[in-house]
Design a protein around this motif. Structure first.
Motif, PDB file in Angstrom:
ATOM      1  N   GLN A 101      40.240  32.037  47.743  1.00 36.04           N
ATOM      2  CA  GLN A 101      40.378  32.730  46.887  1.00 36.04           C
ATOM      3  C   GLN A 101      40.967  32.409  45.538  1.00 36.04           C
ATOM      4  O   GLN A 101      41.842  31.485  45.623  1.00 36.04           O
ATOM      5  N   LEU A 102      40.167  32.589  44.429  1.00 39.36           N
ATOM      6  CA  LEU A 102      40.483  31.808  43.184  1.00 39.36           C
ATOM      7  C   LEU A 102      40.917  33.128  42.097  1.00 39.36           C
ATOM      8  O   LEU A 102      40.795  34.224  42.129  1.00 39.36           O
ATOM      9  N   THR A 103      42.016  32.639  41.305  1.00 39.13           N
ATOM     10  CA  THR A 103      42.403  33.472  40.170  1.00 39.13           C
ATOM     11  C   THR A 103      41.349  33.620  39.174  1.00 39.13           C
ATOM     12  O   THR A 103      40.498  32.798  39.137  1.00 39.13           O
ATOM     13  N   ARG A 104      41.540  34.530  38.271  1.00 39.07           N
ATOM     14  CA  ARG A 104      41.106  34.600  36.903  1.00 39.07           C
ATOM     15  C   ARG A 104      40.644  33.532  36.236  1.00 39.07           C
ATOM     16  O   ARG A 104      39.560  32.993  35.770  1.00 39.07           O
ATOM     17  N   GLU A 128      40.882  30.370  37.042  1.00 38.35           N
ATOM     18  CA  GLU A 128      40.252  29.370  37.878  1.00 38.35           C
ATOM     19  C   GLU A 128      38.472  29.665  37.658  1.00 38.35           C
ATOM     20  O   GLU A 128      37.802  28.898  37.754  1.00 38.35           O
ATOM     21  N   ARG A 181      47.316  37.992  46.185  1.00 36.42           N
ATOM     22  CA  ARG A 181      48.099  37.144  44.748  1.00 36.42           C
ATOM     23  C   ARG A 181      48.537  36.046  45.134  1.00 36.42           C
ATOM     24  O   ARG A 181      49.107  35.515  46.234  1.00 36.42           O
ATOM     25  N   GLN A 230      49.900  36.190  40.056  1.00 36.72           N
ATOM     26  CA  GLN A 230      48.355  35.924  39.634  1.00 36.72           C
ATOM     27  C   GLN A 230      47.660  36.655  40.746  1.00 36.72           C
ATOM     28  O   GLN A 230      47.701  36.439  42.072  1.00 36.72           O
ATOM     29  N   THR A 233      43.686  37.157  42.535  1.00 37.45           N
ATOM     30  CA  THR A 233      42.847  36.637  42.958  1.00 37.45           C
ATOM     31  C   THR A 233      41.545  37.432  43.470  1.00 37.45           C
ATOM     32  O   THR A 233      41.682  38.673  43.518  1.00 37.45           O
ATOM     33  N   TYR A 234      40.355  36.685  43.435  1.00 31.22           N
ATOM     34  CA  TYR A 234      39.191  37.150  43.955  1.00 31.22           C
ATOM     35  C   TYR A 234      38.675  36.419  45.062  1.00 31.22           C
ATOM     36  O   TYR A 234      38.701  35.432  45.286  1.00 31.22           O
TER      37      TYR A 234
END
Length: 352
Positions: free
Chosen positions: A131-134, A136, A171, A175, A177-178
């Motif tokens: 799961q990565l943040t915007r 990232e 989150r 932040q 995540t996707y």
């Protein structure tokens, strides 16, 4: 004939705001089919209003665990959605949203080839339940040679959502995540377009009735023709009333509104009580129609199932101040109901 206040009372009941029947946040989202969620904090409160005694932390945990997902789904804007419903609704609504986005995609030179590449990059970067943040993901795109200024980046991610590649993760701090949709939602049976239209229509009218065909089309982002195809298939499972020449559809079991005592609610901005209808006059005390013209966008005070003011919060270190803007005077019973609504909101935040 069903009067406006009676109509609003039925909606409050069917939307689970009055006397909530669910204890789990994910069951509320399932009942509501989809809940607008671009105002994240407000959308969590919208779930809590419809849940029996639930905290903000419990809702956040349901989102972290993937019991509730958040993605671009209808019209298009952010919505909370059940993992069991996300695929068939996206299959139904994505073509229309892609058509809406076509001009903007063309402006930023986002072709099918670019989207295929960006989707493949996302699949690789998020593989293994990552799961990565915007931020990232911006770096991921840049390393892959995909230009991602802010709006272009947003369009790339929205297309991946509509293509059922990604959805929300948990989150990290504050932040977002996707994650890969395949890691967060089960594979569900593919529905025909008519089956999906019928399922969406039944879910909408059961959770938001009394409502009209145009209300349903406006909420879903479907054409009136497609919305009508869905409604036509489920009319036998609903009941209807004609009011001032308009046909309103609702669940086949009406709420007992006579027993409802005076209650008040603090609704967030973009709550489904307002956003789910094209004509919102029934929600507003008739003497305050002018003051409440922005009822969709403002957090609303509802007393006796009618909007009578707006409110806002100020979060402090260990407390929350709730500022009320009433459009007119209340009686003592109504004032006590508003005080109870404020206390309910403070309890939800675990703040005194």
């Amino acid at each position: 004939m069903m009067k406006n206040n009676h109509m609003a009372t039925q909606r409050i009941y069917n939307q689970q705001i009055y006397n909530p029947q669910f204890s789990a946040p994910e069951d509320v989202v399932k009942h509501m089919v989809a809940m607008q969620a671009q105002d994240y904090a407000g959308a969590k409160w919208a779930i809590a209003l419809r849940t029996h005694n639930v905290s903000e932390d419990a809702i956040e945990q349901a989102i972290t665990n993937g019991k509730i997902l958040r993605t671009h789904l209808l019209r298009p804007t952010w919505h909370f959605i059940s993992p069991q419903d996300i695929r068939w609704i996206l299959a139904l609504t994505a073509p229309r949203i892609n058509a809406i986005n076509a001009a903007m995609n063309k402006k930023f030179e986002l072709t099918d080839h670019v989207f295929a590449k960006s989707n493949a990059v996302l699949v690789k970067a998020l593989a293994g339940n990552k799961q990565l943040t915007r931020l990232e993901l911006v770096n991921v795109f840049e390393q892959a040679g995909i230009a991602s200024d802010e709006l272009r980046f947003t369009l790339l991610l929205m297309k991946a959502e509509l293509d059922q590649v990604i959805c929300s993760g948990g989150r990290v701090g504050k932040q977002f995540t996707y994650a890969l949709l395949d890691d967060r939602a089960p594979i569900t049976p593919v529905l025909t377009q008519e089956e999906a239209l019928a399922k969406l229509a039944l879910g909408y009218f059961n959770s938001r009735g009394p409502a009209t065909l145009h209300d349903f089309a406006n909420w879903s982002g479907l054409t009136v023709t497609d919305a009508g195809i869905g409604l036509e298939q489920v009319k036998s499972q609903l009941i209807s009333h004609v009011i001032e020449g308009r046909t309103y559809w609702m669940p086949n079991s009406m709420a007992d509104t006579l027993s409802q005592k005076t209650k008040a609610y603090l609704l967030p901005a973009f709550d489904e009580f307002a956003i789910a209808y094209k004509d919102r006059d029934a929600l507003i005390n008739p003497q305050y129609l002018k003051q409440a013209r922005h009822v969709i966008f403002d957090p609303a005070i509802v007393v006796d199932n009618q909007v009578v003011g707006t409110w806002k919060r100020t979060i402090k270190t260990k407390s929350v101040d709730v500022h009320l803007n009433l459009f007119g005077p209340l009686n003592k019973t109504q004032e006590k109901a508003v005080e109870a609504a404020v206390s309910q909101y403070r309890k939800f935040l675990f703040l005194k």
